[in-house]
Design an enzyme around this catalytic site. Structure first.
Site, short mmCIF file in Angstrom:
data_model
loop_
_atom_site.label_atom_id
_atom_site.label_comp_id
_atom_site.label_asym_id
_atom_site.label_seq_id
_atom_site.Cartn_x
_atom_site.Cartn_y
_atom_site.Cartn_z
CD GLU A 219 36.71 39.10 32.75
OE1 GLU A 219 37.10 37.94 32.74
OE2 GLU A 219 35.53 39.41 32.51
CG ASP B 181 31.72 39.17 34.06
OD1 ASP B 181 32.69 38.50 34.45
OD2 ASP B 181 30.85 38.73 33.28
C1 GLC Z 1 34.01 36.58 33.10
C2 GLC Z 1 34.02 35.85 34.40
C3 GLC Z 1 33.75 34.40 34.13
C4 GLC Z 1 32.40 34.27 33.49
C5 GLC Z 1 32.31 35.13 32.23
C6 GLC Z 1 30.89 35.29 31.78
O1 GLC Z 1 35.05 36.20 32.29
O2 GLC Z 1 35.23 36.06 35.06
O3 GLC Z 1 33.83 33.62 35.30
O4 GLC Z 1 32.17 32.94 33.15
O5 GLC Z 1 32.78 36.42 32.46
O6 GLC Z 1 30.20 36.12 32.67
#
Ligand code: GLC
Length: 557
Positions: A274, A209
């Site tokens: 991500e 994440d």
């Molecule tokens: C990432 C996740 C999202 C979350 C954010 C904070 O972008 O995909 O759903 O709100 O991180 O953890």
């Protein structure tokens, strides 16, 4: 391909566990529910499942606010359930990827509680990013950083009776998600052992994440925001991509450390980052051979229904990944973005969203994407052609950005509405009763798995067919991609296998019928719409495909 390289061309299915399948009828999906649907995922043809967080959490951000990284939220199941899930998935040759959240913890994590209970400057304080405010009463936050979920990115540390102190903690997301300090050795050690804890249980890897956000620029300088109002500093935006809290060079050392942890296992475990970074070049840095295996390609997701942008993103992605020997990763939907059926839908003259054409386009874009080299991610429900749910009652909404923005942003609940499994059952078979943590639209019966399964032409059968061909055709694996000459609103590629066999993949993004060159043949493997006809007008037959349609042809040699 060696088995250890499975991730190079895997089809990974994202499960948002609270919304997938509910085994106990409490309206919230859970791990036993997921286990009960593993056969469905096997039939769909996925190689792995990425499961959004199911750790113990107060659920202020759908589980991305973790209170305990080594336990399961009681509403979602038990550790035994997770062990069963891993075993049952492996028995079906499906890998399990979990979701690790290293940028922040929940404010209910023991470390943050320890901070609140101890004196400024004590070791517990150094695990988070805490600074004194400025001004006479230290009433001004340490810098001007904003939260991705709107409003300021800092909140007061408060005394046990709620009085603000002159100290502030950073939260790039919700106030309940304090950012960790990755300059602190405890943080490094803790996450190494969390990874090992799950790898030891048999988990095959992690999606990371906010992988590009862990390290902040030294000195925490103010950021020169492109807007002066309180507009959100979105994660994906050229203007904010160089902010002092995103994509800092120092973040790569963390992934080199994590790669060593993953490589110590047999088979080695894998990571998918991500990484919301502005271009393919910056992204490929995360895929250097001693860092992450893969990262989501959000530049492609953002290209939308636009041939030129799709093509340039594909070219840049393939070229930059080739330099580091990594496979690209393609994705069109996830739990943070508007479902691609709705996102790609044209807007009619009266302002309404044309969801029928949206589905047509989504199927075409999906088929074309499935023919690109590398791995791809499918978000639960896209195989049913689910649209975004735009009409949700305000009091049902849970996205923290909705609340922090006063209802002007934060509509992510719309892609998280529970899955319809059975057309005629209460909650469409999501759970045993009518309960569903987000209300399901009244017109979803026909979209349910039960209605689409076995039904010719349904989106579900289309996904099943396309994925089975993708797995069967050697040309659709990791091999090279060559562009074929085509009109402006058309993309056409030839994928070639090492045995010389080839598959041609074409997408017609225009509003007009497209006549394909005779040399491409008429051997249709799969098409995204029924509008494919053979023309027998010359000495050799040829194909014509309808508007907003994609098709795979071949194999040829
Ligand atoms: C990432 C996740 C999202 C979350 C954010 C904070 O972008 O995909 O759903 O709100 O991180 O953890």
């Amino acid at each position: 391909m060696r088995d250890n390289d499975w991730w190079r061309q895997a089809v990974v299915y994202q499960v948002y566990p609270r919304s997938f399948a509910d085994s106990d009828g409490d309206g919230m999906g859970d791990i036993p529910g997921l286990i009960s649907r593993l056969d469905y995922l096997t039939d769909l043809g996925v190689n792995a499942i990425w499961i959004s967080p199911f750790y113990t959490s107060p659920l202020h951000d759908g589980g991305y606010d973790v209170a305990d990284y080594r336990s399961i939220d009681a509403r979602l199941g038990t550790m035994d359930d997770v062990d069963t899930l891993i075993a049952q998935a492996h028995a079906r040759s499906i890998r399990i990827l979990m979701d690790i959240v290293p940028n922040h913890t929940s404010s209910e994590h023991p470390w943050f509680r320890e901070l609140l209970a101890s004196e400024p400057g004590s070791p517990a304080w150094d695990r988070y990013i805490v600074r004194e405010g400025s001004g006479p009463d230290r009433e001004t936050p340490p810098n001007n950083w904003r939260s991705v979920f709107h409003g300021r990115g800092w909140s007061h540390i408060r005394t046990p009776d709620g009085e603000p102190t002159g100290y502030w903690y950073l939260h790039l997301f919700d106030t309940t998600q304090p950012d960790l300090n990755w300059d602190n050795a405890d943080v490094h050690a803790e996450f190494r052992t969390i990874l090992q804890f799950w790898f030891d249980r048999g988990v095959d890897g992690f999606r990371i994440d906010v992988a590009h956000g862990l390290v902040k620029e030294a000195g925490l300088p103010d950021f020169d925001y492109p807007t002066t109002d309180d507009e959100t500093p979105a994660m994906f935006d050229e203007d904010v991509a160089h902010a002092p809290f995103w994509d800092q060079d120092g973040v790569h050392a963390i992934y080199r450390e994590w790669r060593t942890v993953a490589d110590a296992y047999d088979p080695p475990r894998i990571f998918c980052g991500e990484t919301w970074v502005p271009n393919a070049g910056r992204m490929a840095r995360y895929q250097r051979p001693d860092e992450l295996h893969t990262s989501f390609n959000f530049v492609y997701l953002e290209a939308g229904w636009d041939a030129a942008r799709m093509r340039s993103s594909i070219d840049e992605t393939i070229a930059s990944h080739a330099k580091v020997g990594a496979p690209p990763t393609w994705v069109l939907s996830n739990h943070d973005v508007v479902r691609h059926r709705t996102r790609m839908a044209p807007i009619d003259a009266d302002g309404s969203v044309d969801l029928e054409r949206g589905l047509r386009r989504a199927r075409a874009a999906t088929l074309f994407t499935m023919s690109l080299p590398g791995s791809m991610y499918i978000y639960q429900g896209e195989e049913l052609g689910l649209p975004e749910v735009t009409e949700l009652p305000d009091d049902a909404r849970q996205d923290p950005a909705w609340h922090r923005s006063g209802g002007t942003d934060g509509t992510r609940d719309g892609c998280r509405v529970p899955i319809p499994w059975s057309g005629d059952a209460p909650s469409y078979g999501f759970g045993s009763g009518a309960a569903s943590w987000l209300p399901q639209p009244p017109d979803w019966a026909d979209l349910a798995v039960s209605q689409q399964s076995g039904s010719d032409g349904s989106t579900l059968e289309f996904y099943r067919r396309a994925l089975s061909i993708r797995h069967a055709e050697p040309a659709l694996g990791a091999g090279p991609l060559g562009w074929l000459d085509s009109d402006d609103d058309v993309l056409a590629i030839r994928r070639t296998a090492t045995d010389g066999s080839a598959v041609i993949s074409v997408i017609n993004l225009s509003d007009a019928v497209l006549h394909l060159p005779r040399a491409w043949g008429i051997d249709v493997l799969v098409a995204s719409s029924e509008d494919v006809v053979v023309l027998n007008t010359g000495d050799q037959p040829a194909l014509a495909i309808g508007p907003e349609t994609a098709v795979w042809l071949g194999p040829t040699s």
